[in-house]
Scaffold this motif. Structure first.
Motif, PDB file in Angstrom:
ATOM      1  N   SER A   1      39.801  41.604  29.672  1.00  0.00           N
ATOM      2  CA  SER A   1      40.858  42.296  30.416  1.00  0.00           C
ATOM      3  C   SER A   1      42.024  41.367  30.755  1.00  0.00           C
ATOM      4  O   SER A   1      43.086  41.814  31.142  1.00  0.00           O
ATOM      5  CB  SER A   1      40.282  42.961  31.671  1.00  0.00           C
ATOM      6  OG  SER A   1      40.215  42.053  32.730  1.00  0.00           O
TER       7      SER A   1
ATOM      8  N   TYR B   1      38.484  36.109  39.304  1.00  0.00           N
ATOM      9  CA  TYR B   1      38.926  37.274  38.545  1.00  0.00           C
ATOM     10  C   TYR B   1      39.485  38.344  39.478  1.00  0.00           C
ATOM     11  O   TYR B   1      40.537  38.918  39.218  1.00  0.00           O
ATOM     12  CB  TYR B   1      37.752  37.841  37.729  1.00  0.00           C
ATOM     13  CG  TYR B   1      38.082  39.125  37.022  1.00  0.00           C
ATOM     14  CD1 TYR B   1      38.886  39.117  35.880  1.00  0.00           C
ATOM     15  CD2 TYR B   1      37.605  40.354  37.477  1.00  0.00           C
ATOM     16  CE1 TYR B   1      39.203  40.290  35.231  1.00  0.00           C
ATOM     17  CE2 TYR B   1      37.919  41.533  36.831  1.00  0.00           C
ATOM     18  CZ  TYR B   1      38.714  41.495  35.702  1.00  0.00           C
ATOM     19  OH  TYR B   1      39.035  42.664  35.066  1.00  0.00           O
ATOM     20  N   SER B   2      38.778  38.591  40.589  1.00  0.00           N
ATOM     21  CA  SER B   2      39.224  39.624  41.525  1.00  0.00           C
ATOM     22  C   SER B   2      40.591  39.287  42.101  1.00  0.00           C
ATOM     23  O   SER B   2      41.487  40.122  42.134  1.00  0.00           O
ATOM     24  CB  SER B   2      38.244  39.771  42.687  1.00  0.00           C
ATOM     25  OG  SER B   2      36.936  39.807  42.220  1.00  0.00           O
TER      26      SER B   2
ATOM     27  N   HIS C   1      31.373  38.111  32.410  1.00  0.00           N
ATOM     28  CA  HIS C   1      32.610  37.333  32.280  1.00  0.00           C
ATOM     29  C   HIS C   1      33.356  37.689  31.005  1.00  0.00           C
ATOM     30  O   HIS C   1      34.577  37.555  30.934  1.00  0.00           O
ATOM     31  CB  HIS C   1      32.306  35.828  32.268  1.00  0.00           C
ATOM     32  CG  HIS C   1      31.701  35.350  33.554  1.00  0.00           C
ATOM     33  ND1 HIS C   1      30.723  34.382  33.601  1.00  0.00           N
ATOM     34  CD2 HIS C   1      31.916  35.724  34.825  1.00  0.00           C
ATOM     35  CE1 HIS C   1      30.376  34.175  34.857  1.00  0.00           C
ATOM     36  NE2 HIS C   1      31.080  34.979  35.620  1.00  0.00           N
TER      37      HIS C   1
ATOM     38  N   TYR D   1      35.626  40.298  31.828  1.00  0.00           N
ATOM     39  CA  TYR D   1      36.735  39.761  32.624  1.00  0.00           C
ATOM     40  C   TYR D   1      37.771  39.138  31.688  1.00  0.00           C
ATOM     41  O   TYR D   1      38.964  39.392  31.794  1.00  0.00           O
ATOM     42  CB  TYR D   1      36.257  38.677  33.606  1.00  0.00           C
ATOM     43  CG  TYR D   1      35.295  39.137  34.676  1.00  0.00           C
ATOM     44  CD1 TYR D   1      34.970  40.478  34.848  1.00  0.00           C
ATOM     45  CD2 TYR D   1      34.720  38.217  35.544  1.00  0.00           C
ATOM     46  CE1 TYR D   1      34.083  40.880  35.828  1.00  0.00           C
ATOM     47  CE2 TYR D   1      33.837  38.611  36.539  1.00  0.00           C
ATOM     48  CZ  TYR D   1      33.515  39.936  36.668  1.00  0.00           C
ATOM     49  OH  TYR D   1      32.642  40.316  37.639  1.00  0.00           O
TER      50      TYR D   1
ATOM     51  N   ARG E   1      32.757  32.831  29.195  1.00  0.00           N
ATOM     52  CA  ARG E   1      34.141  32.840  29.678  1.00  0.00           C
ATOM     53  C   ARG E   1      35.140  32.580  28.544  1.00  0.00           C
ATOM     54  O   ARG E   1      36.279  33.023  28.598  1.00  0.00           O
ATOM     55  CB  ARG E   1      34.318  31.784  30.782  1.00  0.00           C
ATOM     56  CG  ARG E   1      33.617  32.205  32.064  1.00  0.00           C
ATOM     57  CD  ARG E   1      33.575  31.119  33.125  1.00  0.00           C
ATOM     58  NE  ARG E   1      32.842  31.595  34.301  1.00  0.00           N
ATOM     59  CZ  ARG E   1      32.347  30.805  35.236  1.00  0.00           C
ATOM     60  NH1 ARG E   1      32.512  29.511  35.161  1.00  0.00           N
ATOM     61  NH2 ARG E   1      31.699  31.313  36.257  1.00  0.00           N
TER      62      ARG E   1
ATOM     63  N   THR F   1      43.376  39.375  39.203  1.00  0.00           N
ATOM     64  CA  THR F   1      43.756  40.726  38.748  1.00  0.00           C
ATOM     65  C   THR F   1      44.515  41.467  39.839  1.00  0.00           C
ATOM     66  O   THR F   1      45.436  42.217  39.551  1.00  0.00           O
ATOM     67  CB  THR F   1      42.540  41.558  38.308  1.00  0.00           C
ATOM     68  OG1 THR F   1      41.536  41.464  39.311  1.00  0.00           O
ATOM     69  CG2 THR F   1      41.997  41.080  36.991  1.00  0.00           C
TER      70      THR F   1
ATOM     71  N   PRO G   1      39.121  46.349  36.547  1.00  0.00           N
ATOM     72  CA  PRO G   1      39.111  45.731  37.883  1.00  0.00           C
ATOM     73  C   PRO G   1      38.738  46.715  38.994  1.00  0.00           C
ATOM     74  O   PRO G   1      37.914  46.397  39.849  1.00  0.00           O
ATOM     75  CB  PRO G   1      40.549  45.236  38.046  1.00  0.00           C
ATOM     76  CG  PRO G   1      41.005  44.962  36.662  1.00  0.00           C
ATOM     77  CD  PRO G   1      40.365  46.031  35.813  1.00  0.00           C
TER      78      PRO G   1
ATOM     79  N   ASP H   1      33.624  35.746  39.483  1.00  0.00           N
ATOM     80  CA  ASP H   1      33.883  37.076  40.075  1.00  0.00           C
ATOM     81  C   ASP H   1      35.057  37.005  41.039  1.00  0.00           C
ATOM     82  O   ASP H   1      35.959  37.835  41.013  1.00  0.00           O
ATOM     83  CB  ASP H   1      32.662  37.570  40.876  1.00  0.00           C
ATOM     84  CG  ASP H   1      31.438  37.770  40.004  1.00  0.00           C
ATOM     85  OD1 ASP H   1      31.602  37.995  38.796  1.00  0.00           O
ATOM     86  OD2 ASP H   1      30.317  37.697  40.544  1.00  0.00           O
TER      87      ASP H   1
END
Lengths: 225, 109
Positions: A82, A106-107, A76, A79, B22, A110, B46, A103
């Motif tokens: 980014s 985030y997917s 994470h 994540y 996080r 993004t 990604p 997950d």
């Protein structure tokens, strides 16, 4: 809202069966069903919650639980890194997004950022994040309840998550096409999952991040397909 | 320690450990934003992570069973083809998953 519901629908289909499985298993271990809700509400991390089932049966120490959860969820951090320059505003404004950075979220986020760029609204990101969170809570609670009453089995439905990630991989590739990146990622993933058992996801993502930082920018940007 | 208090402590610890992973990047946002390597991560991570999440989403035992692994590969290929042809997320996911369930319940038994 309709667009967010539509976009997160695959996650609903994935979170329900997986959440149900988690809640069901926890209840079957002899715990009260509402502990599943607490796990979903406060922990909100699929892989870690399933690990918790093992840890509960092993009577693990507080230190072990903390370290294993931290390592398993260490991805994470990448994540968040980014997303740091894409989320404006204070920590409080972004709380739901940061707390809910799974997950799946985030997917989706993004992919949306890649597609829409700056026109993507902050409230849309928050909606995606909140809906996914609610699906997970619903799944875990339902599973916990079911587990204390009846037995269910859903065979093959877990492929929904695989299918979702496949579609998202395709979409990411359409935005940024690099066969070098794609092939490195698949190789790293395959090696990691066959070589390491428990830490494979963490190792794979850490290797990718290190590789990206290590290779010169021009080499990545150069399109090779 | 009784069963109920140990599960509550576990939830608290796991919640804290997860939230830290996080939150950390956002606490050091200013420092991170100044790094060019961070931009590279944001741009390319990604795409690198998706195939890994695909592999991670497959049951570990199925990864070591050649029949089950083949069915997963066929499933992923089906989703890719459908998505390439129609570009409709829900269609690709639902049709791909239905096909996978069919394969798993007929071929793999």
């Amino acid at each position: 809202m309709k667009a967010s519901l539509k976009m997160t629908f695959p996650v609903l289909l994935g979170h329900l069966p997986v959440g149900i499985t988690f809640g069901y298993m926890l209840s079957n271990m002899g715990h009260d069903w509402w502990y599943s809700i607490f796990f979903a509400l406060f922990v909100y991390a699929g892989a870690a919650q399933f690990m918790a089932l093992n840890l509960l049966s092993l009577n693990s120490s507080i230190f072990d639980i903390f370290l294993l959860t931290f390592l398993l969820n260490f991805r994470h951090i990448f994540y968040g890194i980014s997303l740091v320059d894409k989320l404006r505003g204070s920590l409080i404004k972004n709380f739901m997004i940061i707390f809910g950075l799974t997950d799946e979220t985030y997917s989706l986020v993004t992919t949306e950022i890649s597609k829409k760029g700056l026109s993507l609204k902050h409230s849309d990101i928050k909606k995606i994040s909140l809906l996914n969170y609610l699906y997970w809570i619903a799944g875990c609670s339902l599973g916990g309840l079911l587990g204390s009453y009846i037995k269910v089995e859903i065979k093959g439905l877990e492929f929904i998550m695989t299918a979702l990630f496949t579609v998202l991989a395709y979409e990411q590739f359409m935005v940024r096409s690099s066969y070098k990146i794609l092939i490195s990622s698949i190789s790293i993933g395959v090696c990691s999952f066959y070589l390491f058992s428990n830490a494979s996801l963490l190792i794979a993502i850490a290797v990718c991040a290190i590789l990206l930082i290590a290779i010169p920018h021009k080499k990545v940007e150069a399109k090779d397909g | 320690m009784d069963k109920n208090s140990s599960i509550i402590i576990m939830i608290a610890i796991m919640a804290a450990a997860t939230f830290i992973t996080r939150l950390l990047p956002f606490l050091y946002a200013d420092f991170l934003k100044s790094k060019s390597s961070i931009k590279k991560l944001g741009d390319w991570l990604p795409l690198m992570i998706m195939p890994i999440l695909i592999i991670a989403s497959i049951n570990r035992e199925d990864l070591h069973n050649i029949n089950k692994l083949s069915i997963h590969l066929i499933g992923v290929a089906t989703v890719l083809c459908l998505h390439h042809l129609f570009r409709k997320t829900l269609l690709s996911i639902l049709a791909g998953t239905s096909f996978f369930i069919l394969l798993q319940n007929t071929i793999a038994g």
